[in-house]
Design a protein around this motif. Structure first.
Motif, PDB file in Angstrom:
ATOM      1  N   MET A  34      -3.691   4.324  -2.915  1.00  0.00           N
ATOM      2  CA  MET A  34      -4.593   4.366  -2.199  1.00  0.00           C
ATOM      3  C   MET A  34      -5.685   5.211  -2.679  1.00  0.00           C
ATOM      4  SD  MET A  34      -4.593   1.689  -0.719  1.00  0.00           S
ATOM      5  CE  MET A  34      -6.177   1.593   0.260  1.00  0.00           C
ATOM      6  N   LYS A  64       0.779  -1.265   0.052  1.00  0.00           N
ATOM      7  CA  LYS A  64      -0.081  -0.132  -0.074  1.00  0.00           C
ATOM      8  C   LYS A  64       0.830   1.210  -0.163  1.00  0.00           C
ATOM      9  CE  LYS A  64      -2.951   2.057   3.317  1.00  0.00           C
ATOM     10  NZ  LYS A  64      -3.907   1.701   4.749  1.00  0.00           N
ATOM     11  N   GLU A  69      -9.310   4.006  -3.651  1.00  0.00           N
ATOM     12  CA  GLU A  69     -10.381   3.926  -2.693  1.00  0.00           C
ATOM     13  C   GLU A  69     -11.414   5.235  -2.861  1.00  0.00           C
ATOM     14  OE1 GLU A  69      -9.459   5.132   1.862  1.00  0.00           O
ATOM     15  OE2 GLU A  69      -7.966   3.877   1.183  1.00  0.00           O
ATOM     16  N   GLU A  70     -10.966   6.414  -3.315  1.00  0.00           N
ATOM     17  CA  GLU A  70     -11.710   7.603  -3.574  1.00  0.00           C
ATOM     18  C   GLU A  70     -12.670   7.217  -4.583  1.00  0.00           C
ATOM     19  OE1 GLU A  70     -11.795   9.820  -1.106  1.00  0.00           O
ATOM     20  OE2 GLU A  70     -10.121   8.723  -0.179  1.00  0.00           O
ATOM     21  N   VAL A 109     -15.509   1.554  -6.867  1.00  0.00           N
ATOM     22  CA  VAL A 109     -14.702   0.880  -6.091  1.00  0.00           C
ATOM     23  C   VAL A 109     -15.451   0.290  -4.729  1.00  0.00           C
ATOM     24  CG1 VAL A 109     -12.338   0.282  -4.671  1.00  0.00           C
ATOM     25  CG2 VAL A 109     -12.471   1.803  -6.736  1.00  0.00           C
ATOM     26  N   GLU A 110     -15.576  -1.253  -4.543  1.00  0.00           N
ATOM     27  CA  GLU A 110     -16.272  -1.494  -3.328  1.00  0.00           C
ATOM     28  C   GLU A 110     -14.958  -2.277  -2.466  1.00  0.00           C
ATOM     29  OE1 GLU A 110     -19.399  -4.233  -4.229  1.00  0.00           O
ATOM     30  OE2 GLU A 110     -20.596  -2.597  -5.121  1.00  0.00           O
ATOM     31  N   GLU A 111     -14.330  -2.862  -2.885  1.00  0.00           N
ATOM     32  CA  GLU A 111     -13.094  -3.405  -2.165  1.00  0.00           C
ATOM     33  C   GLU A 111     -11.771  -3.441  -2.662  1.00  0.00           C
ATOM     34  OE1 GLU A 111     -14.261  -7.717  -1.654  1.00  0.00           O
ATOM     35  OE2 GLU A 111     -16.192  -7.116  -1.066  1.00  0.00           O
ATOM     36  N   ILE A 112     -10.761  -3.475  -1.901  1.00  0.00           N
ATOM     37  CA  ILE A 112      -9.215  -3.520  -2.421  1.00  0.00           C
ATOM     38  C   ILE A 112      -8.678  -4.442  -1.537  1.00  0.00           C
ATOM     39  CG2 ILE A 112      -7.044  -2.055  -2.832  1.00  0.00           C
ATOM     40  CD1 ILE A 112      -9.079   0.365  -2.747  1.00  0.00           C
ATOM     41  N   HIS A 113      -8.009  -5.440  -2.414  1.00  0.00           N
ATOM     42  CA  HIS A 113      -7.124  -6.348  -1.459  1.00  0.00           C
ATOM     43  C   HIS A 113      -5.723  -6.397  -2.047  1.00  0.00           C
ATOM     44  CE1 HIS A 113     -11.084  -7.962   0.037  1.00  0.00           C
ATOM     45  NE2 HIS A 113     -11.688  -7.681  -1.184  1.00  0.00           N
ATOM     46  N   VAL A 164      -9.221  -5.367  -7.125  1.00  0.00           N
ATOM     47  CA  VAL A 164     -10.123  -4.555  -6.904  1.00  0.00           C
ATOM     48  C   VAL A 164     -11.357  -4.851  -7.266  1.00  0.00           C
ATOM     49  CG1 VAL A 164     -10.750  -1.883  -7.267  1.00  0.00           C
ATOM     50  CG2 VAL A 164      -8.123  -2.863  -6.998  1.00  0.00           C
TER      51      VAL A 164
END
Length: 163
Positions: free
Chosen positions: A88, A83, A91-92, A96-100, A110
């Motif tokens: 990051m 990260k 994420e804005e 986008v629902e998830e980030i792994h 994503v």
């Protein structure tokens, strides 16, 4: 009552499972289901929230009813591992629902949901505008057979070694 490695007893696991199915149930209904009084259920739920076991209660929206029928998973390869503040920024993005962060042949996965392939193309352009993004590989979901919240405890299914 015996607690497991996560500090949960049988009643905790049952209550958490019931709450993941329908968080609007009354404490009286939950209490009847697990054999506790409504005040005892209320105290447990307060404890789950205070300790971070329950991180929030949200409404689950029907993607089709919100116009976001297009679900995809984007594998993102980056110049570095892990990260970073610049990365990051993803994420804005409202899609986008998830980030792994993951192991394997990609750096991160994503999960995105949007209206159309055109929206996907615009999102990919925004991803490629980030200096750390090297490449992406996208997987579009045709059908979703199961999507559920985190489940407490272990599975109720008994696994036999001969299966």
């Amino acid at each position: 009552m015996a607690k497991d490695a996560e500090g949960l007893d049988r009643i905790d696991r049952s209550l958490l499972r019931l709450l993941t199915q329908d968080a609007e149930q009354s404490y009286a209904d939950l209490g009847r289901a697990v054999g506790l009084s409504p005040p005892a259920v209320h105290e447990r739920v307060k404890r789950y929230k205070a300790t971070g076991r329950i991180t929030g209660v949200v409404a689950q929206l029907d993607p089709a009813m919100t116009g976001k029928r297009f679900l995809a998973f984007i594998h993102v390869n980056t110049t570095g591992w892990g990260k970073s503040e610049a990365l990051m920024q993803i994420e804005e993005l409202p899609e986008v629902e998830e980030i792994h962060s993951v192991t394997g042949d990609t750096c991160m996965i994503v999960k995105v949901r949007m209206e159309s392939t055109q929206a996907m193309e615009a999102l990919l352009a925004r991803l490629y505008a980030l200096p750390e993004v090297i490449s992406t590989k996208s997987y579009v979901a045709l059908s979703t057979y199961l999507e559920r919240p985190v489940q407490p405890g272990i599975s109720d299914i008994t696994h036999r070694p001969d299966c």
